[in-house]
Write a protein that holds these residues in place. Sequence first.
Motif, mmCIF file in Angstrom:
data_model
loop_
_atom_site.group_PDB
_atom_site.id
_atom_site.type_symbol
_atom_site.label_atom_id
_atom_site.label_comp_id
_atom_site.label_asym_id
_atom_site.label_seq_id
_atom_site.Cartn_x
_atom_site.Cartn_y
_atom_site.Cartn_z
ATOM 1 N N VAL A 6 14.057 2.728 4.091
ATOM 2 C CA VAL A 6 13.230 1.740 3.842
ATOM 3 C C VAL A 6 13.976 0.341 4.711
ATOM 4 O O VAL A 6 15.009 0.044 4.105
ATOM 5 N N PHE A 8 13.236 -3.683 5.101
ATOM 6 C CA PHE A 8 12.559 -5.051 5.138
ATOM 7 C C PHE A 8 12.929 -6.082 5.988
ATOM 8 O O PHE A 8 14.294 -6.615 5.922
ATOM 9 N N VAL A 35 7.999 1.253 -2.691
ATOM 10 C CA VAL A 35 8.109 -0.065 -1.851
ATOM 11 C C VAL A 35 7.463 -0.862 -2.401
ATOM 12 O O VAL A 35 6.160 -0.926 -2.935
ATOM 13 N N SER A 37 5.693 -3.972 -2.637
ATOM 14 C CA SER A 37 4.957 -4.818 -1.927
ATOM 15 C C SER A 37 3.596 -4.811 -2.075
ATOM 16 O O SER A 37 3.130 -3.749 -2.514
ATOM 17 N N HIS A 88 7.644 -4.464 5.677
ATOM 18 C CA HIS A 88 8.286 -3.435 5.309
ATOM 19 C C HIS A 88 8.047 -2.264 6.166
ATOM 20 O O HIS A 88 7.062 -2.025 7.065
#
Length: 210
Positions: A6, A8, A35, A37, A88
């Motif tokens: 992952v 960002f 995640v 978000s 992301h």
Amino acid sequence: MPKFTVFFKDKAIDSKIFDDGVIHIGSDDTNDLTVDSLAVAPAHAVVNIKDNAALIKQLNNDFPLIINETKTNEAFLQNNDVINIGKHSIVFSETESINNFPAKNLIDSDVANLNNKLDDRDANSEATLQMMNGPHIGRILTLKKTMTRIGNKNSGVVIITRRKEGYFIAALDNQQHQKVNAEPLGDKAILLHNNDIIAVDNTQMQFFIA
């Protein structure tokens, strides 16, 4: 073995390697890959990994699944494919062994050691399902694997996954016909509790945990 990393704003913030099975991706912390978000649905996507193939499916129509900047409902992931979610991104890659990780792992070694201890503790707990109707009424199924698949294409399919927090159930299809305590699963992954009643189409089972 598949690895999901992952990012960002182009900075790696998490990385996990998985065996074959079902991987849930979303903003809810019950997912296998979380995640955090607003652009991510609580249950955003599911990846089914089997026989060296990884099939990803969209779970929520309000939150699009974007692979390599292209919207899709489902797709077979290829090495270095990018799942785009807001700011992301998740990079899918293939690795033969967890030993291939560099010395400076993305996951702090203290956290990894703690996770291993939790895994050892959870391995000592045993969960079972007891059939409540049908030709196999009374039969007991022990949930020995990390992931247990129940049902078929005609009646619908659910997946029960053992995680550090407990056993979670999620529907893969026919979501309104798969229920826990008479409530449809929908697109949620639900933590199971002792004596919960699971219904897969017309088959009912009761969940027990030692």
